[in-house]
Design an enzyme around this catalytic site. Structure first.
Site, PDB file in Angstrom:
ATOM      1  CE1 TYR A 203      29.889  41.855  42.042  1.00  0.00           C
ATOM      2  CE2 TYR A 203      28.244  40.636  40.797  1.00  0.00           C
ATOM      3  CZ  TYR A 203      29.544  40.784  41.245  1.00  0.00           C
ATOM      4  OH  TYR A 203      30.502  39.856  40.888  1.00  0.00           O
TER       5      TYR A 203
ATOM      6  CB  SER B 292      29.675  39.107  37.221  1.00  0.00           C
ATOM      7  OG  SER B 292      28.667  38.255  37.711  1.00  0.00           O
TER       8      SER B 292
END
Ligand SMILES: NC(=O)c1ccc[n+]([C@@H]2O[C@H](COP(=O)([O-])OP(=O)(O)OC[C@H]3O[C@@H](n4cnc5c(N)ncnc54)[C@H](OP(=O)(O)O)[C@@H]3O)[C@@H](O)[C@H]2O)c1
Length: 260
Positions: free
Chosen positions: A155, A142
């Site tokens: 995350y 990401s």
């Protein structure tokens, strides 16, 4: 350009980016291994892929179930040597609506699924790929792996770990014939972004993301990052003073609603 893959496995293909990638590659002569935990969603995806002419094998398991993960991947690879392995399964957790930071339990779960689940996915097939001197491993990270986000520390760590792992693995395998690419998407429409409550500039559809990812894979890009402007900003963010970074990302603060 890399030769078009014919045997492809995608984890987390029961929805979102994984399902869109599977649909992108589905065609006669292509064998697709698609995995997920939700049987109904995985069945629906598999039916679409079969309708497009692909041969489909479904793997219904949690990536934290290592024997099930390894069993599916080695079994698939034995009958269809994998050309392209996309470790895409992942979850988002982070700050809640009441402002509380993610719990220790939630943080562990995110790291386990996103980082360790991906590593276990890779290692189930890596020795076979090295022995064959071919194959392409793709890790779905990401932009948060390049520029950590305040509201999702674990995350960010899981995705940053994938970036570091992928870069090192790519270099380690450079002579082996096995390729490694890392995908760093910005905002993409999916169940995950539905649970992300906040601004999502530059959001694109999962189908558009799949096309960008597939193009980057075909070119054997080290990092496939998009959209271009956010990718450029994420790349420079480590060199920007902390206070300026905080100001620049103020409008991107968010909270996560639980999906369970
Ligand atoms: N959407 C974005 O804006 C965005 C941005 C950057 C990176 N990403 C990354 O892209 C990947 C795909 O996300 P998405 O946006 O497409 O979200 P999504 O629609 O929620 O899809 C996530 C997929 O991962 C699977 N999965 C999650 N946890 C799993 C587990 N423990 N075991 C097995 N499968 C599991 C899900 O399967 P089930 O539903 O069947 O459980 C689903 O197929 C993720 O790695 C995510 O971090 C997404």
């Amino acid at each position: 350009m890399t030769a078009a893959p014919r045997a492809i496995v995608i984890t987390g293909a029961s929805s979102g980016i994984g399902a869109a990638l599977a649909a992108f590659y589905a065609a006669p002569g292509i064998t697709l291994g698609v995995t997920g935990r939700n049987a109904a969603r995985l069945d629906a995806v598999a039916a679409t892929l079969a309708a497009a002419g692909a041969q489909v094998e479904q793997g219904l398991f949690d990536v934290l179930d290592r024997p099930a993960l390894a069993g599916f991947l080695t079994g698939f690879d034995a009958s269809h040597p994998i050309d392209l392995l996309i470790a895409n399964a992942g979850v988002l957790d982070g700050r809640r609506a009441d402002g509380t930071i993610e719990s220790g339990e939630a943080a562990r779960r995110v790291i386990e699924i996103n980082l360790l689940g991906a590593l276990d996915t890779v290692h189930a097939v890596l020795p076979q790929m090295i022995a064959r001197k071919r194959g392409h491993i793709v890790l779905v990270s990401s932009l948060a792996g390049l520029s950590p986000v305040t509201d999702a520390p674990a995350y960010s760590a899981s995705k940053g770990g994938l970036v570091a792992y992928g870069r090192a693995l790519r270099a380690a395998l450079v002579e082996s014939g096995v390729k490694v690419s890392i995908v760093c998407p910005g905002y993409v429409t999916s169940a995950m972004t539905e649970s992300h409550i906040g601004e999502q500039p530059g959001k694109i559809s999962a189908d558009a993301a799949a096309r960008l990812i597939a193009a980057g894979i075909a070119r054997n890009r080290q990092v496939i990052g998009f959209p271009r402007m956010l990718y450029a900003l994420a790349m420079i963010s480590p060199f920007v003073p902390e206070g300026i970074n905080r100001l620049a990302t103020k409008g991107l603060r968010f909270h996560v609603v639980s999906r369970s």
